[in-house]
Design an enzyme around this catalytic site. Sequence first.
Site, PDB file in Angstrom:
ATOM      1  N   LYS A 112       0.806  -1.212   0.000  1.00  0.00           N
ATOM      2  CA  LYS A 112       0.000   0.000   0.000  1.00  0.00           C
ATOM      3  C   LYS A 112       0.844   1.270   0.000  1.00  0.00           C
ATOM      4  O   LYS A 112       0.638   2.162  -0.822  1.00  0.00           O
ATOM      5  CB  LYS A 112      -0.888  -0.057   1.244  1.00  0.00           C
ATOM      6  N   THR A 113       1.817   1.314   0.903  1.00  0.00           N
ATOM      7  CA  THR A 113       2.648   2.510   0.990  1.00  0.00           C
ATOM      8  C   THR A 113       3.432   2.723  -0.299  1.00  0.00           C
ATOM      9  O   THR A 113       3.607   3.853  -0.761  1.00  0.00           O
ATOM     10  CB  THR A 113       3.613   2.408   2.188  1.00  0.00           C
TER      11      THR A 113
ATOM     12  N   ASP B 212      -4.929   7.930   3.611  1.00  0.00           N
ATOM     13  CA  ASP B 212      -4.495   6.584   3.987  1.00  0.00           C
ATOM     14  C   ASP B 212      -5.368   6.083   5.136  1.00  0.00           C
ATOM     15  O   ASP B 212      -5.945   6.878   5.873  1.00  0.00           O
ATOM     16  CB  ASP B 212      -3.021   6.655   4.424  1.00  0.00           C
ATOM     17  N   GLU B 213      -5.455   4.780   5.313  1.00  0.00           N
ATOM     18  CA  GLU B 213      -6.253   4.175   6.403  1.00  0.00           C
ATOM     19  C   GLU B 213      -7.662   4.754   6.418  1.00  0.00           C
ATOM     20  O   GLU B 213      -8.182   5.132   7.470  1.00  0.00           O
ATOM     21  CB  GLU B 213      -5.577   4.426   7.767  1.00  0.00           C
TER      22      GLU B 213
ATOM     23  N   GLN C 245      -9.411  -4.100   8.314  1.00  0.00           N
ATOM     24  CA  GLN C 245      -8.496  -3.559   9.312  1.00  0.00           C
ATOM     25  C   GLN C 245      -9.101  -2.376  10.055  1.00  0.00           C
ATOM     26  O   GLN C 245      -8.392  -1.580  10.660  1.00  0.00           O
ATOM     27  CB  GLN C 245      -7.180  -3.151   8.655  1.00  0.00           C
TER      28      GLN C 245
ATOM     29  N   ARG D 289       0.677  -8.929  10.854  1.00  0.00           N
ATOM     30  CA  ARG D 289       1.945  -8.199  11.063  1.00  0.00           C
ATOM     31  C   ARG D 289       3.126  -9.133  10.856  1.00  0.00           C
ATOM     32  O   ARG D 289       4.266  -8.697  10.687  1.00  0.00           O
ATOM     33  CB  ARG D 289       2.061  -7.640  12.495  1.00  0.00           C
TER      34      ARG D 289
END
Length: 733
Positions: free
Chosen positions: A32-33, A218-219, A249, A602
């Site tokens: 994503k980043t 983002d998010e 998430q 994670r």
Amino acid sequence: MDRENKLNAPQQEAVETVDGPLLILAGAGSGKTRVITQRVAHLIRELGISPESILAVTFTNKAAGEMKRRVEELLGENTAGLQVSTFHSLCARILRGYGDRLGYPRNYSIYDEQDSRHLIKKIIAELNLPARQFIPGVMLARISSAKDRVLGPEDYAKTCHDHFSKETARVYERYQQALFEAGALDLDDLIMQTVCLLQTVDDVRDYFQQRFVYVMVDEYQDTNFAQYRLVKLLSDPQGNLCVVGDDDQSIYTWRGADIRNILEFEDDFPKAKVVLLEQNYRSTPNILDAAYAVVCGNFRRKDKKLWTRQPEGEKITVILSESDTAEADLIVGRIKTFQENGQYGLNECVILYRTNAQSRSFEEAMRRFSLPYVLVGGVKFFQRKEVKDVLAYATLVVNPHDIVALRRVINYPKRGLGQTTLGKLETAAEKNGHPLLHFLAEGEAVAHVVSSRAAKSVAKFIAIIEELSGLRDEKNLGDWMRFLVERIRIKNELQSDDPTQSQTRVDNVDELVAGAAEFAMINPDATLEDFLEQAALITDVDRWEPDTDAVTMMTLHSAKGLEFPVVFITGLEEGLFPLAQAMQDSDRLAEERRLFYVGSTRAKKRLYLSYARTRRRFGETVNMKSRFLAELPGDSYVTENHIGYDRLGPGGLSYQRRRVARRGARPVGLPQGANDLSAILQAGMRILHPRFGEGLIETVRGYGAGLTCEISFKSGEVKTIVARYANFEILGV
DNA sequence: GCATAGATCTTTTTT
DNA sequence: AGATCTATGC
């Protein structure tokens, strides 16, 4: 290198779609980043867009910093003017510049929850509301949630029908007024007032709409209604809005995050394009399967499934320990072994837990094994009493109207100015029409209302503030803070109380001074206001440094956005994870599942899921294996059982020496009334009941003394049985 | 105004 | 169980 820069097809599409609304559904670890940073680079380098026209918003300073760093890596220094910031710092910046249009001063203070609660407590007292029913924290939560929905006091009042809500509305109104008079905004205000500003002041809105041509968020699954409004106001009318998120998430709905923002994005922006990023570059298939299996227990999710090209890797390990202490010893011991064998370094391991309170047993284990660790979260640095005390002096110099800061330190260090005197002074100042701090500087007026001894103390206090104000322009930030700390003699004060804590506290004060000096060094033009702003908006995760040679411990929430080769998720027990309060409510339970999903994804290489048979929690010992463990695909994990039993007749189970046993090895007796043994009961177990004979446990509900099992017996009967009275025997799994 | 003892709450997660 | 808040007495 290749992995860093080469994009897969959907990633490429996301990068190149720049006009109009775009929703990127990015699963955990799907790069994503990389997509966001490359998209920014694409806009600037390929399309010649000026960096100033681009706004990227995230939730944490860390994420913002990382994004900025990676864009610079791609573009060199051609990023001047690019705005990458958190929601809160963006709004703080906008309000510094234009808040005066709503009547806020440039040097406004930012109140954290503690400050807000203090103010609300004072208002509750002023309104003579019974303290029994009207708890500041509860009222603040209501007010905060109203602000998340951009409901001002009047709007909120319209939604109130019961007594408590109506009183809350009254408190809310007074609270807003008090904040305004103090020249202060709370954290929710930063967003809400910016929305108000953009909604009501046309030229300011026009300015920002023209400035930000491309907006990225983002998010997005974590945005609340206020943030959604903000984003919409900034990206209209061009509508070049790109949001990135993952509904699986979404773990902040309790803080007002509205999952509808992402679920209904396509309805909201009918022309929206949707890109799915489903290839995972982080974890092994076993880890992804387990995470997926648990989150699939939820309805109403965007259907997507992560896949990976990675080899299968090792199985997940489920660890059962005797107690919370044993769990900590086992995990910390395992980490030490990893280090000694050169398998994984300390900083490659993370211990995750549901509640901060769980960190304690791990900290103790770390000390027993003498391993270095970093604790992220818990009491935040800038929230510590001694740090806030020092900052309150600095705040008063910047904003003399800040009543909360004044009340905090007028008698700290002690100068004999207690409740009574303060009350007199406040009344007199109000009559006089001056802000309290200014009134205190009027020596004669003060002498009129309080004793001469108190007046003397007030004068001393005022002298400090004035001296600090005078030196503000002379000294640089670091020196000024050092002077402040010396001047109020806080270190002596700290040394004189509690000897076990005093050293840490003195260290914290020193760290604050050092932090100010460093801040001034990095930002040569920065003012004291800037420093205070950053102190108010920084979080503990922001301060975390991944390269330190130490084991990291943090809550599952804090871990969002991070990755580690080895992840331990601990305390997987009913009532703890999922949390007891969430077990009755399907929405909250769904959020716990998503939290499990976030935690497990994670992990890059190894995932450990751990639970304890008994855990001391809040006096009682409650425990039962988490339902999430029962939902794992059978072939994705192996179990390590670190408890053993001897059968000593009815009710007598004894703890044997720790040993590793195979899952469900032998029959185990269940003692009457021993609720702390509920950890061993699980669906699928075969049991022998003294009256009903052999049966199979279908479901297990509740925990502790209230634990019940639904059991289908050989006879065909299905019975619900309270485990503690049953006295049945376990035959096996 | 302050120290002490007793009462009460905490332990959900945080920008 | 431990920390923090409150009431009481000095």
